[in-house]
Design an enzyme around this catalytic site. Structure first.
Site, PDB file in Angstrom:
ATOM      1  N   TYR A   1       0.843  -1.211   0.000  1.00  0.00           N
ATOM      2  CA  TYR A   1       0.000   0.000   0.000  1.00  0.00           C
ATOM      3  C   TYR A   1       0.879   1.263   0.000  1.00  0.00           C
ATOM      4  CZ  TYR A   1      -4.499   2.328   0.337  1.00  0.00           C
ATOM      5  OH  TYR A   1      -5.613   3.088   0.070  1.00  0.00           O
TER       6      TYR A   1
ATOM      7  N   LYS B   1      -3.243   8.329   2.714  1.00  0.00           N
ATOM      8  CA  LYS B   1      -4.481   8.126   3.500  1.00  0.00           C
ATOM      9  C   LYS B   1      -4.306   8.640   4.935  1.00  0.00           C
ATOM     10  CE  LYS B   1      -7.182   6.123   0.408  1.00  0.00           C
ATOM     11  NZ  LYS B   1      -8.218   6.911  -0.265  1.00  0.00           N
TER      12      LYS B   1
ATOM     13  N   THR C   1     -12.365  -3.342  -6.953  1.00  0.00           N
ATOM     14  CA  THR C   1     -12.793  -2.276  -7.874  1.00  0.00           C
ATOM     15  C   THR C   1     -11.698  -2.096  -8.922  1.00  0.00           C
ATOM     16  OG1 THR C   1     -11.720  -0.572  -6.558  1.00  0.00           O
ATOM     17  CG2 THR C   1     -14.032  -1.051  -6.024  1.00  0.00           C
TER      18      THR C   1
ATOM     19  N   SER D   1      -9.560   0.281  -9.087  1.00  0.00           N
ATOM     20  CA  SER D   1      -8.322   0.649  -8.380  1.00  0.00           C
ATOM     21  C   SER D   1      -7.578  -0.589  -7.896  1.00  0.00           C
ATOM     22  CB  SER D   1      -8.626   1.542  -7.175  1.00  0.00           C
ATOM     23  OG  SER D   1      -8.970   2.824  -7.596  1.00  0.00           O
TER      24      SER D   1
HETATM   25  P1  NAP Z   1     -12.369   3.251  -8.517  1.00  0.00           P
HETATM   26  O1  NAP Z   1     -13.659   2.731  -8.951  1.00  0.00           O
HETATM   27  O2  NAP Z   1     -11.169   2.976  -9.377  1.00  0.00           O
HETATM   28  O3  NAP Z   1     -12.500   4.817  -8.238  1.00  0.00           O
HETATM   29  C1  NAP Z   1     -11.405   5.679  -8.185  1.00  0.00           C
HETATM   30  C2  NAP Z   1     -11.828   6.995  -8.781  1.00  0.00           C
HETATM   31  O4  NAP Z   1     -10.800   7.981  -8.617  1.00  0.00           O
HETATM   32  C3  NAP Z   1     -12.108   6.915 -10.279  1.00  0.00           C
HETATM   33  O5  NAP Z   1     -13.436   7.296 -10.547  1.00  0.00           O
HETATM   34  C4  NAP Z   1     -11.127   7.924 -10.875  1.00  0.00           C
HETATM   35  O6  NAP Z   1     -11.679   8.638 -11.974  1.00  0.00           O
HETATM   36  C5  NAP Z   1     -10.937   8.856  -9.696  1.00  0.00           C
HETATM   37  N1  NAP Z   1      -9.756   9.709  -9.844  1.00  0.00           N
HETATM   38  C6  NAP Z   1      -8.450   9.372  -9.835  1.00  0.00           C
HETATM   39  N2  NAP Z   1      -7.681  10.447 -10.057  1.00  0.00           N
HETATM   40  C7  NAP Z   1      -8.518  11.509 -10.202  1.00  0.00           C
HETATM   41  C8  NAP Z   1      -8.335  12.893 -10.474  1.00  0.00           C
HETATM   42  N3  NAP Z   1      -7.127  13.422 -10.620  1.00  0.00           N
HETATM   43  N4  NAP Z   1      -9.426  13.689 -10.563  1.00  0.00           N
HETATM   44  C9  NAP Z   1     -10.653  13.172 -10.406  1.00  0.00           C
HETATM   45  N5  NAP Z   1     -10.917  11.863 -10.172  1.00  0.00           N
HETATM   46  C10 NAP Z   1      -9.847  11.046 -10.076  1.00  0.00           C
HETATM   47  O7  NAP Z   1     -11.944   2.645  -7.093  1.00  0.00           O
HETATM   48  P2  NAP Z   1     -12.661   2.660  -5.657  1.00  0.00           P
HETATM   49  O8  NAP Z   1     -12.105   1.457  -4.972  1.00  0.00           O
HETATM   50  O9  NAP Z   1     -14.116   2.836  -5.774  1.00  0.00           O
HETATM   51  O10 NAP Z   1     -11.976   3.928  -4.979  1.00  0.00           O
HETATM   52  C11 NAP Z   1     -12.706   4.986  -4.384  1.00  0.00           C
HETATM   53  C12 NAP Z   1     -12.069   5.384  -3.059  1.00  0.00           C
HETATM   54  O11 NAP Z   1     -12.211   4.311  -2.130  1.00  0.00           O
HETATM   55  C13 NAP Z   1     -10.561   5.699  -3.125  1.00  0.00           C
HETATM   56  O12 NAP Z   1     -10.285   6.788  -2.278  1.00  0.00           O
HETATM   57  C14 NAP Z   1      -9.947   4.443  -2.540  1.00  0.00           C
HETATM   58  O13 NAP Z   1      -8.673   4.696  -1.974  1.00  0.00           O
HETATM   59  C15 NAP Z   1     -10.979   4.118  -1.482  1.00  0.00           C
HETATM   60  N6  NAP Z   1     -10.882   2.753  -0.940  1.00  0.00           N
HETATM   61  C16 NAP Z   1     -10.947   1.681  -1.776  1.00  0.00           C
HETATM   62  C17 NAP Z   1     -10.821   0.410  -1.233  1.00  0.00           C
HETATM   63  C18 NAP Z   1     -10.829  -0.819  -2.128  1.00  0.00           C
HETATM   64  O14 NAP Z   1     -10.375  -1.881  -1.661  1.00  0.00           O
HETATM   65  N7  NAP Z   1     -11.339  -0.737  -3.335  1.00  0.00           N
HETATM   66  C19 NAP Z   1     -10.683   0.248   0.155  1.00  0.00           C
HETATM   67  C20 NAP Z   1     -10.661   1.370   0.961  1.00  0.00           C
HETATM   68  C21 NAP Z   1     -10.760   2.631   0.411  1.00  0.00           C
HETATM   69  P3  NAP Z   1     -11.114   8.417 -13.473  1.00  0.00           P
HETATM   70  O15 NAP Z   1     -11.067   6.928 -13.685  1.00  0.00           O
HETATM   71  O16 NAP Z   1     -12.155   9.110 -14.314  1.00  0.00           O
HETATM   72  O17 NAP Z   1      -9.769   9.049 -13.492  1.00  0.00           O
HETATM   73  C1  1JT Z   2      -5.380   3.278  -5.119  1.00  0.00           C
HETATM   74  C2  1JT Z   2      -5.181   1.961  -5.577  1.00  0.00           C
HETATM   75  C3  1JT Z   2      -6.098   3.514  -3.944  1.00  0.00           C
HETATM   76  C4  1JT Z   2      -5.700   0.897  -4.860  1.00  0.00           C
HETATM   77  C5  1JT Z   2      -6.422   1.139  -3.694  1.00  0.00           C
HETATM   78  C6  1JT Z   2      -6.609   2.444  -3.234  1.00  0.00           C
HETATM   79  N1  1JT Z   2      -7.318   2.381  -2.090  1.00  0.00           N
HETATM   80  C7  1JT Z   2      -7.568   1.108  -1.827  1.00  0.00           C
HETATM   81  N2  1JT Z   2      -7.047   0.339  -2.799  1.00  0.00           N
HETATM   82  C8  1JT Z   2      -7.101  -1.109  -2.867  1.00  0.00           C
HETATM   83  C9  1JT Z   2      -5.910  -1.747  -2.183  1.00  0.00           C
HETATM   84  C10 1JT Z   2      -4.648  -1.659  -2.717  1.00  0.00           C
HETATM   85  C11 1JT Z   2      -3.529  -2.222  -2.086  1.00  0.00           C
HETATM   86  C12 1JT Z   2      -3.713  -2.912  -0.912  1.00  0.00           C
HETATM   87  C13 1JT Z   2      -4.995  -3.019  -0.377  1.00  0.00           C
HETATM   88  C14 1JT Z   2      -6.084  -2.432  -1.019  1.00  0.00           C
HETATM   89  C15 1JT Z   2      -4.410   1.656  -6.836  1.00  0.00           C
HETATM   90  C16 1JT Z   2      -4.206   2.890  -7.698  1.00  0.00           C
HETATM   91  C17 1JT Z   2      -3.777   4.042  -6.850  1.00  0.00           C
HETATM   92  C18 1JT Z   2      -4.872   4.447  -5.885  1.00  0.00           C
HETATM   93  O1  1JT Z   2      -2.593  -3.474  -0.334  1.00  0.00           O
HETATM   94  C19 1JT Z   2      -2.635  -3.835   1.014  1.00  0.00           C
HETATM   95  C20 1JT Z   2      -2.148  -2.091  -2.676  1.00  0.00           C
END
Ligand code: NAP
Ligand code: 1JT
Length: 258
Positions: A159, A166, A197, A199
Site C-alpha cells: 500500500y 491516507k 474495484t 483501483s
Molecule cells: P475506482 O472505482 O477505481 O474509483 C477511483 C476513482 O478515482 C475513479 O473514478 C477515478 O476517476 C478517480 N480519480 C483518480 N484520479 C482523479 C483525479 N485526478 N481527478 C478526479 N478523479 C480522479 O476505485 P474505488 O475502490 O471505488 O476507490 C474509491 C475510493 O475508495 C478511493 O479513495 C480508494 O482509496 C478508497 N478505498 C478503496 C478500497 C478498495 O479496496 N477498493 C478500500 C478502501 C478505500 P477516473 O477513472 O475518471 O480518473
Molecule cells: C489506489 C489503488 C487507492 C488501490 C487502492 C486504493 N485504495 C484502496 N485500494 C485497494 C488496495 C490496494 C492495495 C492494498 C490493499 C487495497 C491503486 C491505484 C492508486 C490508488 O494493499 C494492502 C495495494
C-alpha cells in the site's frame, strides 16, 4: 426511514465513479433509493461514458460535471457549475485516489519525490481543495465524506505511498471538521475494507489480501460495495448529525484484530 435520513431532495455531489464496481456508484445507488438529487463529477471521458450507461440502464437522471482534482481551476469550475445548477449543496462524497503503479510495486523506501507529491496531491490535498470550493454553496450546513483505508495506520504490504496519503487524508478530515463545524458542515471518513474495484485491479496480491481478511475478520468475510455505500448514506444523513472528524470502519471488524 426517509424522514429520519432527511436526504429526500437534497443535493449530494458524488465524485469518483469509474464503473459499476466503484464505491461511489454504490453510494449513488443508495442515494437515489432515498430520493436524493445526485450530481456526479468524473475525470476521464471513459468514466463519463460508463456513468451515462449506468444512469440510462437504471432510468436515473443526474447532472454530470467534469472535475480533475489535480487542477485547482477544474475543481473551482466544477463547483461553480454545480452551485449555479442546484443552488445549495448538502453533501459531498469524495471517493477518489491515485498513485503511480511503480510506487505500489517497489519498496516504500524507493518512493520518489514526484510519486509522493502526486499521491498526496490527488488523494489527500484534493479533499481540502474540494471542501474549499464546496463550502460557499453549503449554506444549510451539510456533510462531506471521504474514503480511506486501513493502510493509513498500519503497514500493509504494497500500500506504501497510498498509506501515507491516507494518513494525511484522515488528519485532514479532522482539521477540516474543526474549521467547518461552526457552519454546521461535518467532515468524516469511511475506512472501507478491501473491495475488488478498478483501483484494486492492478494490485497483484489482491486475492491474498481478500482471503486473509475472510479468515481473520470477526465477520469471517469481506465487505460489499453496498455495505460501504449504506454507511456513507448514514454519515451523509441526519442520523449522524452529532458525528464529525471521525473515521468509521466498514471492514467486517478486521481492524480490531491483532
Ligand atoms: P475506482 O472505482 O477505481 O474509483 C477511483 C476513482 O478515482 C475513479 O473514478 C477515478 O476517476 C478517480 N480519480 C483518480 N484520479 C482523479 C483525479 N485526478 N481527478 C478526479 N478523479 C480522479 O476505485 P474505488 O475502490 O471505488 O476507490 C474509491 C475510493 O475508495 C478511493 O479513495 C480508494 O482509496 C478508497 N478505498 C478503496 C478500497 C478498495 O479496496 N477498493 C478500500 C478502501 C478505500 P477516473 O477513472 O475518471 O480518473
Ligand atoms: C489506489 C489503488 C487507492 C488501490 C487502492 C486504493 N485504495 C484502496 N485500494 C485497494 C488496495 C490496494 C492495495 C492494498 C490493499 C487495497 C491503486 C491505484 C492508486 C490508488 O494493499 C494492502 C495495494
Amino acid at each position: 426511514m426517509d424522514d429520519l435520513l432527511k436526504l429526500k431532495g437534497k443535493n449530494i455531489v458524488v465524485m469518483g465513479v469509474a464503473n459499476e464496481r466503484s464505491i461511489a456508484w454504490g453510494v449513488a445507488k443508495s442515494l437515489f433509493s432515498v430520493g436524493a438529487n445526485v450530481i456526479f463529477t468524473y475525470r476521464k471521458e471513459r468514466s463519463l461514458v460508463k456513468l451515462e450507461k449506468l444512469l440510462n440502464a437504471d432510468g436515473y437522471e443526474a447532472m454530470i460535471v467534469q472535475c480533475d482534482v489535480n487542477e485547482d481551476d477544474s475543481i473551482h469550475e466544477a463547483f461553480a457549475k454545480i452551485g449555479a445548477g442546484v443552488g445549495t449543496i448538502h453533501g459531498v462524497v469524495h471517493s477518489l485516489a491515485f498513485a503511480h503503479a511503480e510506487d505500489l510495486r517497489n519498496d516504500f523506501v524507493e518512493t520518489t519525490r514526484s510519486g509522493y507529491a502526486f499521491a498526496q496531491d490527488t488523494s489527500a490535498y484534493s479533499l481540502i481543495a474540494t471542501a474549499k470550493e464546496a463550502r460557499p454553496f453549503m449554506t444549510d450546513g451539510g456533510s462531506i465524506v471521504t474514503m480511506s483505508y486501513l493502510g493509513a495506520e498500519r503497514v500493509l504490504d504494497g500500500y506504501n505511498v497510498m498509506g501515507v496519503a491516507k494518513a494525511a487524508l484522515e488528519a485532514s478530515v479532522k482539521y477540516l471538521a474543526n474549521d467547518l463545524g461552526k457552519e454546521n458542515i461535518r467532515v468524516n471518513a469511511i475506512s472501507a475494507g478491501a473491495i475488488r474495484t478498478l483501483s484494486a485491479k492492478g494490485v497483484p496480491s489482491f486475492n491474498t489480501i481478500l482471503s486473509q481478511i475472510e479468515e481473520k475478520a470477526p465477520l469471517k468475510r469481506n465487505v460489499t460495495q453496498e455495505e460501504v455505500a449504506d454507511m456513507t448514506l448514514a454519515v451523509l444523513s441526519n442520523l449522524s448529525r452529532g458525528v464529525t472528524g471521525e473515521v468509521i470502519y466498514v471492514d467486517a471488524g478486521y481492524h480490531i484484530m491483532g
